[in-house]
Design a protein around this motif. Structure first.
Motif, mmCIF file in Angstrom:
data_model
loop_
_atom_site.group_PDB
_atom_site.id
_atom_site.type_symbol
_atom_site.label_atom_id
_atom_site.label_comp_id
_atom_site.label_asym_id
_atom_site.label_seq_id
_atom_site.Cartn_x
_atom_site.Cartn_y
_atom_site.Cartn_z
ATOM 1 N N ALA A 352 -81.513 16.600 -33.854
ATOM 2 C CA ALA A 352 -81.085 15.359 -34.510
ATOM 3 C C ALA A 352 -80.369 15.645 -35.829
ATOM 4 O O ALA A 352 -79.458 14.926 -36.208
ATOM 5 N N ARG A 353 -80.785 16.695 -36.513
ATOM 6 C CA ARG A 353 -80.188 17.012 -37.817
ATOM 7 C C ARG A 353 -79.018 17.989 -37.671
ATOM 8 O O ARG A 353 -78.511 18.498 -38.669
ATOM 9 N N PHE B 132 -88.947 16.818 -43.833
ATOM 10 C CA PHE B 132 -88.156 16.933 -42.611
ATOM 11 C C PHE B 132 -86.807 16.220 -42.701
ATOM 12 O O PHE B 132 -86.040 16.252 -41.751
ATOM 13 N N GLY B 133 -86.530 15.556 -43.833
ATOM 14 C CA GLY B 133 -85.244 14.863 -43.986
ATOM 15 C C GLY B 133 -85.404 13.358 -43.911
ATOM 16 O O GLY B 133 -86.464 12.844 -43.536
ATOM 17 N N GLN B 179 -83.675 24.912 -54.604
ATOM 18 C CA GLN B 179 -82.438 25.637 -54.929
ATOM 19 C C GLN B 179 -81.260 25.070 -54.134
ATOM 20 O O GLN B 179 -80.160 24.898 -54.641
ATOM 21 N N ASN B 180 -81.510 24.785 -52.879
ATOM 22 C CA ASN B 180 -80.478 24.213 -52.005
ATOM 23 C C ASN B 180 -80.045 22.836 -52.520
ATOM 24 O O ASN B 180 -78.855 22.515 -52.562
ATOM 25 N N ALA B 181 -81.024 22.050 -52.949
ATOM 26 C CA ALA B 181 -80.716 20.721 -53.495
ATOM 27 C C ALA B 181 -79.884 20.837 -54.761
ATOM 28 O O ALA B 181 -78.972 20.044 -55.005
ATOM 29 N N PHE B 182 -80.187 21.853 -55.558
ATOM 30 C CA PHE B 182 -79.435 22.097 -56.785
ATOM 31 C C PHE B 182 -77.969 22.383 -56.443
ATOM 32 O O PHE B 182 -77.053 21.788 -57.017
ATOM 33 N N HIS B 199 -75.150 10.131 -51.593
ATOM 34 C CA HIS B 199 -76.570 10.415 -51.424
ATOM 35 C C HIS B 199 -76.718 11.753 -50.705
ATOM 36 O O HIS B 199 -76.201 11.940 -49.607
ATOM 37 N N VAL B 200 -77.416 12.672 -51.337
ATOM 38 C CA VAL B 200 -77.622 14.004 -50.758
ATOM 39 C C VAL B 200 -79.021 14.050 -50.144
ATOM 40 O O VAL B 200 -80.001 13.694 -50.797
ATOM 41 N N ASP B 201 -79.098 14.466 -48.914
ATOM 42 C CA ASP B 201 -80.359 14.481 -48.159
ATOM 43 C C ASP B 201 -80.724 15.930 -47.838
ATOM 44 O O ASP B 201 -80.065 16.585 -47.027
ATOM 45 N N ILE B 202 -81.755 16.436 -48.501
ATOM 46 C CA ILE B 202 -82.173 17.831 -48.292
ATOM 47 C C ILE B 202 -83.547 17.834 -47.626
ATOM 48 O O ILE B 202 -84.495 17.228 -48.135
ATOM 49 N N ALA B 203 -83.646 18.520 -46.501
ATOM 50 C CA ALA B 203 -84.934 18.692 -45.841
ATOM 51 C C ALA B 203 -85.443 20.107 -46.093
ATOM 52 O O ALA B 203 -84.687 21.069 -45.955
ATOM 53 N N ILE B 204 -86.710 20.214 -46.453
ATOM 54 C CA ILE B 204 -87.288 21.546 -46.661
ATOM 55 C C ILE B 204 -87.220 22.321 -45.345
ATOM 56 O O ILE B 204 -86.912 23.508 -45.307
#
Lengths: 424, 385
Positions: A352-353, B132-133, B179-182, B199-204
């Motif tokens: 999905a992602r 998970f996003g 770090q990725n979000a940065f 809007h930035v969407d970062i999933a661990i």
């Protein structure tokens, strides 16, 4: 004009090898930069493997090294999606001149040699800045341009051991274990991309270029900052504690049904508060756990962790890992199957992602790679371009970017300054 | 020192635990003005973590909190109260960036989701970090670091083939996501003048997956499922020196053996691997880790040493480069903190200790927003701040 990619119009020259440097550049290429990888036919990126191919043919598509093994290695092709490739000999005078001509029309240079290499090539920052005053240059050596270890060579495993990272991982206290996946390289890639973006931001604000140094040991230590502080506070280094948690129980990996060999089946369960514990007992239909005094509080469960884990194992082995993970998650318990690389291809969240993308490569064929791990509402998803074959874009770059004519390029080819096959 | 690159950038930090705070820590380090908004009297959950937490001043002693929140200002605010929300909106009106790591959906329920905030401030960027996003079937699943290292496959490759999968003993997944979000936030900033808000969407989970690098590609090339190594790969390269272990691959070919024989001062033959190993072992045992490393590196061997965190902190490389920053904190005193991950020749960094809970309430509410002392006292009584 509205941009749709953050680094549209940005050109990056990549003098990087192995993992951290190339993966940093790939992330920037995903963001829209034109990334040009420079390697030499006499010394291609070691990640391409030996010219005749790795002895272990399982490195190649369908176990077949083909006629050009150096273009068919998954680890290289993963790390270079979206790059262009020029095989250029920088130790040759005309190679150096071409490189400086490219610097003149580029925004960024990234290199991850050990500290002395750019100097011995005569291509240190001062020289590049003379060609392009607002250049952003990133160097990512293992240890930095100063200090007693500055000329030491390092790879991911060296850094895991040196940094104290491995000593935090192990089944038992006092044990130390490398990650199996090279976390310093992975963090180096994220750090390297961050550093370039920061340099570009600073250039946009001030018009000024600069040299950024990312010592990978230091980048790695930033990930251990809490452990460093704890060391200073307590006077002792924290030790490995397996999959256990210092205060939570149950907390660990438990076997499930149906695993075979390298695809064995495990689930992780992490109970961090009382509602989660009660939810676990109800999901397992074990009212006797709920009334058991030994399990009545987190502190008591931690004391009796061994018996508790044994009781849990007897239950978890009856389930498949995914089935159990969904059952527990729906009950409100943090739980996760341990996925293997095959599992990703069927995992609904991964799909999905768009975290796996298919890319057609001229030699390796249609294969899957990681997608991009950042999602931005203003940036549409696009599948990346394939990794380049060695020297694939010699002519494109020299002609379209530098305006050289065919005769001049042919001459460079004859002299071995550019090429498309490893020399050895 | 030159001004930091992010000077003047305003960040509102609605994060706690690890991933979000690590991201905003980097913003603070490179000069942004970061206001961390915390629940009154409770604060970031990480304030309660770690062996040193608890006791008097119990919220000010957690190593994780202290490290992850250096350089920030703390403002306590109850976002569920009308006043709290109103104050937040005033701050958001001229902020550049909001970073949050609530569970997906919480920001919307509080009335401060991306749609609301970007309408209020069309140049605002928002970064959301979650397990998970913000999309997908697992969006609402819960996870700890252990679970994230499992679902992303890190554990599958960690530990010994003969034993259970083993997690990394540090929060690699959450740190990497920060770090990725940065990086992604910087990318969004770079395109803001032409594109505006986003809007930035970062999933661990997405981020942690990347740490496997080519393992999924390998599978798609030849259906090979990589697994853990026998013994976890930990024993093959480890040799005992006089003060601990060094990490060194034994030379494989004649050229390397020749280089080794110069180090150990004794002729060796590549045909006799056993003798090479024995002589090398004896030589290593008679030297310190630092000596072995120096001799090997001089001869082009990428040898290293097994350190714990205490040893690396005391190493000559770390001290000579002043990597550790000694910061003074009102409760825990002066301690060494990991410094900047990268150093910029034309821009500086800023370091100051993590804030105590609500330390900057007056400065922000009275100084910046112009509220009165009386209002502050009343809100403190009502636990709005």
């Amino acid at each position: 004009m509205s941009m749709t990619l953050p680094l549209e119009g940005c050109r990056i020259l990549s003098l990087t090898n192995h993992w951290a440097g190339p993966s940093a550049v790939r992330m920037l290429a995903d963001m829209g930069a034109q990334a040009i990888k420079l390697e030499a036919t006499k010394r291609p990126d070691p990640a391409r493997g030996p010219k005749q191919g790795h002895r272990d043919r399982r490195e190649y598509p369908g176990d077949d090294a083909g006629r050009d093994p150096w273009n068919r290695v998954p680890r290289f092709n993963e790390r270079h999606l979206g790059n262009l490739d020029v095989a250029l000999d920088l130790s040759h005078a005309s190679g150096k001149k071409i490189f400086l001509d490219l610097v003149r029309v580029s925004d960024v240079v990234v290199e991850n040699f050990s500290a002395r290499v750019m100097h011995s090539l005569g291509l240190e920052y001062e020289v590049l800045r003379a060609a392009k005053p607002d250049l952003v240059m990133l160097s990512m050596p293992g240890f930095g341009q100063s200090g007693p270890w500055k000329n030491y060579r390092s790879f991911g495993p060296t850094l895991e051991y040196l940094s104290g990272m491995a000593a935090l991982t192990g089944y038992e206290k006092g044990e130390s274990m490398p990650s199996g996946i090279l976390i310093p390289d992975f963090m180096g890639a994220l750090n390297g991309a961050s550093a370039v973006l920061m340099g570009l931001y600073h250039r946009n604000q001030t018009g000024e270029g600069q040299h950024i140094e990312l010592a990978q040991l230091e980048g790695t230590l930033c990930l251990l900052g809490d452990a460093l502080l704890q060391t200073a506070i307590t006077g002792a280094a924290p030790k490995a504690q397996g999959n256990r948690h210092e205060s939570f129980a149950p907390h660990g990996a438990f076997p499930c049904k149906g695993g075979v060999g390298s695809e064995e089946a495990w689930i992780t369960i992490a109970v961090t508060d009382e509602p989660q514990w009660q939810a676990l007992c109800r999901a397992a239909k074990k009212s006797e756990w709920l009334s058991e005094p030994r399990y009545a509080s987190m502190v008591s469960r931690k004391v009796h962790e061994q018996e508790l884990n044994a009781a849990l194992v007897a239950w978890t082995v009856k389930f498949e890992k995914y089935q159990l993970a969904h059952l527990l998650q729906r009950a409100g318990v943090p739980a996760a199957p341990v996925l293997n690389p095959r599992d990703f291809f069927g995992d609904p969240q991964v799909l999905a992602r768009k975290m796996l993308v298919q890319v057609d490569h001229p030699s390796a064929g249609l294969r899957s790679y990681h997608g991009t791990s950042w999602k931005m509402s203003g940036v549409p998803h696009r599948d990346p371009q394939p990794a380049p074959m060695l020297g694939q874009h010699n002519r494109f770059v020299l002609q379209d970017i530098l305006g050289m004519d065919d005769a001049a390029i042919d001459a460079l080819e004859r002299e071995g300054v550019i090429g498309s096959e490893p020399l050895k | 020192m030159a001004a930091p690159a992010l000077q003047g950038l305003r960040v509102l930090d609605l994060t706690q635990l690890i991933s979000g705070p690590f991201c905003t820590r980097l913003f603070a380090l490179y000069g942004a003005d970061v206001i961390k908004i915390e629940r009154p009297r409770v604060g970031d959950i990480a304030r309660r973590h770690g062996g040193a937490a608890g006791g008097a001043d119990g919220l000010e002693r957690s190593p994780a909190f202290l490290y992850l929140n250096t350089g920030k200002q703390s403002l306590t605010l109850d976002l569920k109260s009308a006043t709290g929300l109103d104050i937040f909106m005033r701050l958001a009106r001229d902020a550049d960036l909001v970073v949050e790591n609530f569970r997906p959906g919480v920001m919307d329920r509080l009335g401060i989701g991306y749609a609301a905030l970007s309408k209020l401030n069309p140049k605002l960027l928002m970064v959301s970090i979650s397990n998970f996003g913000q999309t997908g079937p697992y969006r609402d699943y819960q996870a700890t670091e252990l679970n994230l290292q499992a679902w992303s496959g890190i554990m599958h490759l960690g530990g010994e083939r003969e034993r259970e999968p083993l997690r990394l003993g540090y929060a690699a997944a959450q740190y990497a996501a920060g770090q990725n979000a940065f990086a992604a936030a910087l990318a969004a900033l770079l395109m803001r003048s032409t594109h505006g808000s986003q809007h930035v969407d970062i999933a661990i989970m997405d981020t942690a997956l990347m740490s496997l690098n080519s393992a999924p590609a390998h599978y798609s090339y030849n259906q090979q499922v990589q697994g853990r190594r026998p013994g976890g790969g930990k024993n093959s390269e480890r040799h005992r020196a006089s003060d601990g272990y060094v990490i060194a691959k034994l030379p494989r070919n004649a050229v390397e053996v020749e280089r080794l024989s110069k180090i150990v001062g004794q002729p060796l033959s590549a045909d006799n691997a056993e003798e090479v190993a024995a002589v090398f072992g004896r030589w290593v045992a008679a030297h310190t880790k630092e000596q072995v490393m120096a001799a090997g590196q001089k001869a082009q061997f990428a040898w290293g040493a097994l350190n714990d965190t205490q040893e690396i902190m005391a190493s000559p490389q770390i001290s000579e480069r002043d990597f550790l920053q000694y910061l003074d904190h009102p409760v825990v005193g002066k301690l060494p903190y990991a410094g900047a991950p990268f150093r910029m020749s034309a821009a500086g960094t800023t370091f100051s200790a993590a804030p105590t809970l609500g330390q900057h309430n007056r400065e922000i509410l009275c100084g910046r927003l112009g509220y009165s002392d009386g209002e502050l006292q009343q809100w403190a009584r009502e636990v709005v701040i």
